[in-house]
Design a protein around this motif. Structure first.
Motif, PDB file in Angstrom:
ATOM      1  N   ILE A  16       0.839  -1.205   0.000  1.00  0.00           N
ATOM      2  CA  ILE A  16       0.000   0.000   0.000  1.00  0.00           C
ATOM      3  C   ILE A  16       0.873   1.253   0.000  1.00  0.00           C
ATOM      4  O   ILE A  16       0.630   2.208  -0.747  1.00  0.00           O
ATOM      5  CB  ILE A  16      -0.944  -0.002   1.213  1.00  0.00           C
ATOM      6  N   ARG A  17       1.916   1.237   0.829  1.00  0.00           N
ATOM      7  CA  ARG A  17       2.793   2.410   0.924  1.00  0.00           C
ATOM      8  C   ARG A  17       3.511   2.684  -0.392  1.00  0.00           C
ATOM      9  O   ARG A  17       3.672   3.840  -0.801  1.00  0.00           O
ATOM     10  CB  ARG A  17       3.806   2.206   2.046  1.00  0.00           C
ATOM     11  N   SER A  18       3.941   1.623  -1.054  1.00  0.00           N
ATOM     12  CA  SER A  18       4.689   1.803  -2.298  1.00  0.00           C
ATOM     13  C   SER A  18       3.786   2.164  -3.477  1.00  0.00           C
ATOM     14  O   SER A  18       4.241   2.751  -4.454  1.00  0.00           O
ATOM     15  CB  SER A  18       5.476   0.537  -2.630  1.00  0.00           C
ATOM     16  N   SER A  19       2.484   1.835  -3.369  1.00  0.00           N
ATOM     17  CA  SER A  19       1.575   2.091  -4.491  1.00  0.00           C
ATOM     18  C   SER A  19       1.202   3.561  -4.629  1.00  0.00           C
ATOM     19  O   SER A  19       0.852   4.028  -5.700  1.00  0.00           O
ATOM     20  CB  SER A  19       0.300   1.257  -4.335  1.00  0.00           C
ATOM     21  N   GLY A  20       1.226   4.291  -3.515  1.00  0.00           N
ATOM     22  CA  GLY A  20       0.848   5.691  -3.554  1.00  0.00           C
ATOM     23  C   GLY A  20      -0.648   5.916  -3.599  1.00  0.00           C
ATOM     24  O   GLY A  20      -1.111   7.050  -3.775  1.00  0.00           O
ATOM     25  N   THR A  21      -1.429   4.854  -3.448  1.00  0.00           N
ATOM     26  CA  THR A  21      -2.882   4.964  -3.428  1.00  0.00           C
ATOM     27  C   THR A  21      -3.412   4.442  -2.100  1.00  0.00           C
ATOM     28  O   THR A  21      -2.679   3.837  -1.318  1.00  0.00           O
ATOM     29  CB  THR A  21      -3.518   4.163  -4.575  1.00  0.00           C
ATOM     30  N   TRP A  22      -4.692   4.677  -1.844  1.00  0.00           N
ATOM     31  CA  TRP A  22      -5.290   4.175  -0.614  1.00  0.00           C
ATOM     32  C   TRP A  22      -6.687   3.630  -0.901  1.00  0.00           C
ATOM     33  O   TRP A  22      -7.338   4.011  -1.874  1.00  0.00           O
ATOM     34  CB  TRP A  22      -5.370   5.271   0.461  1.00  0.00           C
ATOM     35  N   GLY A  23      -7.127   2.738  -0.066  1.00  0.00           N
ATOM     36  CA  GLY A  23      -8.481   2.205  -0.136  1.00  0.00           C
ATOM     37  C   GLY A  23      -9.177   2.446   1.183  1.00  0.00           C
ATOM     38  O   GLY A  23      -8.543   2.771   2.186  1.00  0.00           O
ATOM     39  N   SER A  24     -10.494   2.305   1.202  1.00  0.00           N
ATOM     40  CA  SER A  24     -11.231   2.528   2.439  1.00  0.00           C
ATOM     41  C   SER A  24     -12.555   1.783   2.380  1.00  0.00           C
ATOM     42  O   SER A  24     -12.987   1.338   1.321  1.00  0.00           O
ATOM     43  CB  SER A  24     -11.484   4.022   2.671  1.00  0.00           C
ATOM     44  N   SER A  25     -13.181   1.662   3.533  1.00  0.00           N
ATOM     45  CA  SER A  25     -14.525   1.088   3.622  1.00  0.00           C
ATOM     46  C   SER A  25     -15.553   2.181   3.846  1.00  0.00           C
ATOM     47  O   SER A  25     -16.665   1.915   4.296  1.00  0.00           O
ATOM     48  CB  SER A  25     -14.579   0.055   4.753  1.00  0.00           C
ATOM     49  N   LEU A  26     -15.190   3.433   3.550  1.00  0.00           N
ATOM     50  CA  LEU A  26     -16.080   4.569   3.744  1.00  0.00           C
ATOM     51  C   LEU A  26     -17.055   4.707   2.573  1.00  0.00           C
ATOM     52  O   LEU A  26     -16.701   4.433   1.424  1.00  0.00           O
ATOM     53  CB  LEU A  26     -15.277   5.863   3.866  1.00  0.00           C
ATOM     54  N   THR A  27     -18.260   5.145   2.880  1.00  0.00           N
ATOM     55  CA  THR A  27     -19.178   5.553   1.823  1.00  0.00           C
ATOM     56  C   THR A  27     -18.781   6.954   1.361  1.00  0.00           C
ATOM     57  O   THR A  27     -17.967   7.628   2.004  1.00  0.00           O
ATOM     58  CB  THR A  27     -20.627   5.569   2.325  1.00  0.00           C
ATOM     59  N   SER A  28     -19.375   7.408   0.264  1.00  0.00           N
ATOM     60  CA  SER A  28     -19.064   8.748  -0.226  1.00  0.00           C
ATOM     61  C   SER A  28     -19.482   9.810   0.795  1.00  0.00           C
ATOM     62  O   SER A  28     -18.789  10.819   0.975  1.00  0.00           O
ATOM     63  CB  SER A  28     -19.756   9.004  -1.571  1.00  0.00           C
ATOM     64  N   ALA A 112      -0.676   2.703  12.170  1.00  0.00           N
ATOM     65  CA  ALA A 112       0.553   3.434  12.472  1.00  0.00           C
ATOM     66  C   ALA A 112       1.576   3.275  11.352  1.00  0.00           C
ATOM     67  O   ALA A 112       2.274   4.237  10.989  1.00  0.00           O
ATOM     68  CB  ALA A 112       1.127   2.953  13.798  1.00  0.00           C
ATOM     69  N   ARG A 113       1.663   2.079  10.780  1.00  0.00           N
ATOM     70  CA  ARG A 113       2.620   1.838   9.691  1.00  0.00           C
ATOM     71  C   ARG A 113       2.279   2.666   8.456  1.00  0.00           C
ATOM     72  O   ARG A 113       3.166   2.997   7.663  1.00  0.00           O
ATOM     73  CB  ARG A 113       2.626   0.353   9.329  1.00  0.00           C
ATOM     74  N   LEU A 114       1.004   3.002   8.296  1.00  0.00           N
ATOM     75  CA  LEU A 114       0.574   3.824   7.165  1.00  0.00           C
ATOM     76  C   LEU A 114       0.643   5.314   7.468  1.00  0.00           C
ATOM     77  O   LEU A 114       0.287   6.136   6.635  1.00  0.00           O
ATOM     78  CB  LEU A 114      -0.856   3.457   6.757  1.00  0.00           C
ATOM     79  N   GLY A 115       1.080   5.662   8.669  1.00  0.00           N
ATOM     80  CA  GLY A 115       1.170   7.062   9.056  1.00  0.00           C
ATOM     81  C   GLY A 115      -0.141   7.650   9.520  1.00  0.00           C
ATOM     82  O   GLY A 115      -0.300   8.877   9.543  1.00  0.00           O
ATOM     83  N   GLY A 116      -1.088   6.802   9.925  1.00  0.00           N
ATOM     84  CA  GLY A 116      -2.381   7.287  10.383  1.00  0.00           C
ATOM     85  C   GLY A 116      -2.388   7.672  11.849  1.00  0.00           C
ATOM     86  O   GLY A 116      -1.539   7.224  12.627  1.00  0.00           O
ATOM     87  N   HIS A 117      -3.365   8.491  12.224  1.00  0.00           N
ATOM     88  CA  HIS A 117      -3.543   8.888  13.621  1.00  0.00           C
ATOM     89  C   HIS A 117      -4.655   8.103  14.315  1.00  0.00           C
ATOM     90  O   HIS A 117      -4.775   8.159  15.537  1.00  0.00           O
ATOM     91  CB  HIS A 117      -3.866  10.386  13.702  1.00  0.00           C
ATOM     92  N   GLY A 118      -5.488   7.416  13.540  1.00  0.00           N
ATOM     93  CA  GLY A 118      -6.576   6.658  14.134  1.00  0.00           C
ATOM     94  C   GLY A 118      -7.331   5.870  13.091  1.00  0.00           C
ATOM     95  O   GLY A 118      -7.047   5.952  11.887  1.00  0.00           O
TER      96      GLY A 118
END
Length: 309
Positions: A16-28, A112-118
Motif C-alpha cells: 500500500i505504501r509503495s503504491s501511492g494509493t489508498w483504499g477505504s470502507s467509507l461511503t461517499s 501506524a505503519r501507514l502514518g495514520g492517527h486513528g
C-alpha cells in the motif's frame, strides 16, 4: 504499542505504501464528512486472531456448588462470569477479551505503519474457524490529520461512522479507543422457572430468566466502564449491545436444563479536547457545503487534544 504484525500483513502494508494509493470502507457521505473536519483516509486496515476458545456449555451447573459431579442442584442460582471459581466462565471471558484486543491491536499497528492517527468505522466480528476455535476480526479505515504534531503513543480506534466522527470532532470531543464489555452467565431452571415457562401458563414473567439477563447485562456494563477508565476517557458512545441465549442439558440433574446468556457491549470511548463553553454545536445543515474544505481544522483540534493529554 508492541503488537507485531504477521508477515502477510507486513507485506500488504508495504504494498500500500509503495503504491501511492489508498483504499477505504467509507461511503461517499462518510468520506465527505471526514474531509470536512480536515482528516483524510490513508488506507483500509485489518486485524485478525484465531483462538481455541472453549464453549460456555462446558461449564458446570450454576446450582451445583461449582462441581459438575456434585450431585443434584439445590436452590436455583445464577452464575455470572464466575471469575476464579472452578468450572466458571472467567477463562472464556478473558480469552474473548484477549482475542478482540489482539485483533484491534494489529489493526492499530497497520494504521501506524501507514502514518495514520486513528481508525474510524471499525467493525468487529466473531465466527467459527474451519479447523476449530473462533476467529476474531477488526476492519476499518485509517485516517490522519495532515500537519498534526507527532508523539501519540498509539492510534485511536472508533466504530463511529464518518458522519458521527465529524460531529464528535466539531463539538469538541475526540475518540480515545474502542471499549468492550463482555460477560457470560448461566441459570439452572428450577421448578418455579419450569412452571412459569410451561405452555399454558399465560402471559407471565419468567422471573429466573429476567434475573440472569439483568445480572449479565449489569456485569457487562461494569466491564465496559473499566475499559473506558483504562483508556483515560470520560464516557462512551455505545454502538452495539448483543445478547445471545442458549440452552443445554444440565450436567448434574437429569431431565433439567440450564440457560446460558452472553452479553457483549461495544462502544467508542470519548474524551473532551476543548474547554466547556469554547465549542458550541452549530445548527444542523440540510445540505453539505461543496466549498473548499479547511484542512487546518483537524490539525488544530488534534494538536489541542494531544497537548491536553
Amino acid at each position: 504499542m508492541t503488537e507485531e504484525l504477521p508477515a502477510v500483513a507486513t507485506a500488504r502494508i508495504a504494498g500500500i505504501r509503495s503504491s501511492g494509493t489508498w483504499g477505504s470502507s467509507l461511503t461517499s457521505g462518510e468520506f465527505a464528512a471526514l474531509r470536512s473536519t480536515g482528516f483524510e483516509p490513508v488506507g483500509q486496515v485489518f486485524g485478525a486472531a484465531v483462538y481455541a476458545a472453549g464453549a460456555a456449555s462446558r461449564s458446570s451447573c450454576p446450582a451445583a456448588g461449582g462441581s459438575a459431579g456434585g450431585g443434584m442442584p439445590g436452590a436455583s442460582t445464577a452464575r455470572v462470569q464466575g471469575q476464579g471459581s472452578p468450572g466458571s466462565f472467567g477463562p472464556l471471558v478473558h480469552a474473548m477479551y484477549q482475542a478482540r484486543h489482539t485483533a484491534i491491536g494489529r489493526m492499530a499497528v497497520e494504521c501506524a505503519r501507514l502514518g495514520g492517527h486513528g481508525v474510524v468505522g471499525v467493525r468487529l466480528s466473531r465466527g467459527s474457524f474451519p479447523l476449530g476455535g473462533l476467529e476474531f476480526t477488526a476492519i476499518g479505515t485509517a485516517v490522519r490529520a495532515p500537519g498534526a504534531a507527532g508523539g501519540r503513543r498509539e492510534p485511536f480506534t472508533s466504530d463511529l461512522s464518518g458522519q458521527d466522527f465529524a460531529k464528535l470532532i466539531k463539538t469538541g470531543w475526540v475518540p480515545a479507543g474502542l471499549a468492550l464489555g463482555i460477560s457470560i452467565g448461566s441459570r439452572h431452571d428450577d421448578r418455579t422457572t419450569i412452571r412459569q415457562a410451561r405452555w399454558g401458563s399465560g402471559n407471565a414473567e419468567v422471573t429466573g430468566w429476567t434475573e440472569v439477563v439483568n445480572q449479565v447485562r449489569q456485569d457487562a456494563r461494569r466491564q465496559l466502564e473499566g475499559d473506558v477508565q483504562r483508556l483515560g476517557a470520560e464516557g462512551v458512545v455505545i454502538a452495539a449491545m448483543q445478547l445471545q441465549v442458549s440452552q443445554r442439558d444440565c450436567p448434574v440433574s437429569v431431565g433439567r436444563c440450564d440457560h446460558i446468556v452472553e452479553v457483549t457491549l461495544v462502544g467508542t470511548a470519548i474524551a473532551r479536547f476543548s474547554r466547556p463553553g469554547l465549542c458550541h454545536a452549530g445548527s444542523a445543515l440540510g445540505v453539505m457545503t461543496l466549498g473548499p474544505q479547511h484542512p487546518t481544522a483537524a490539525r488544530d483540534r488534534y494538536g489541542r487534544h494531544e497537548s491536553a493529554r
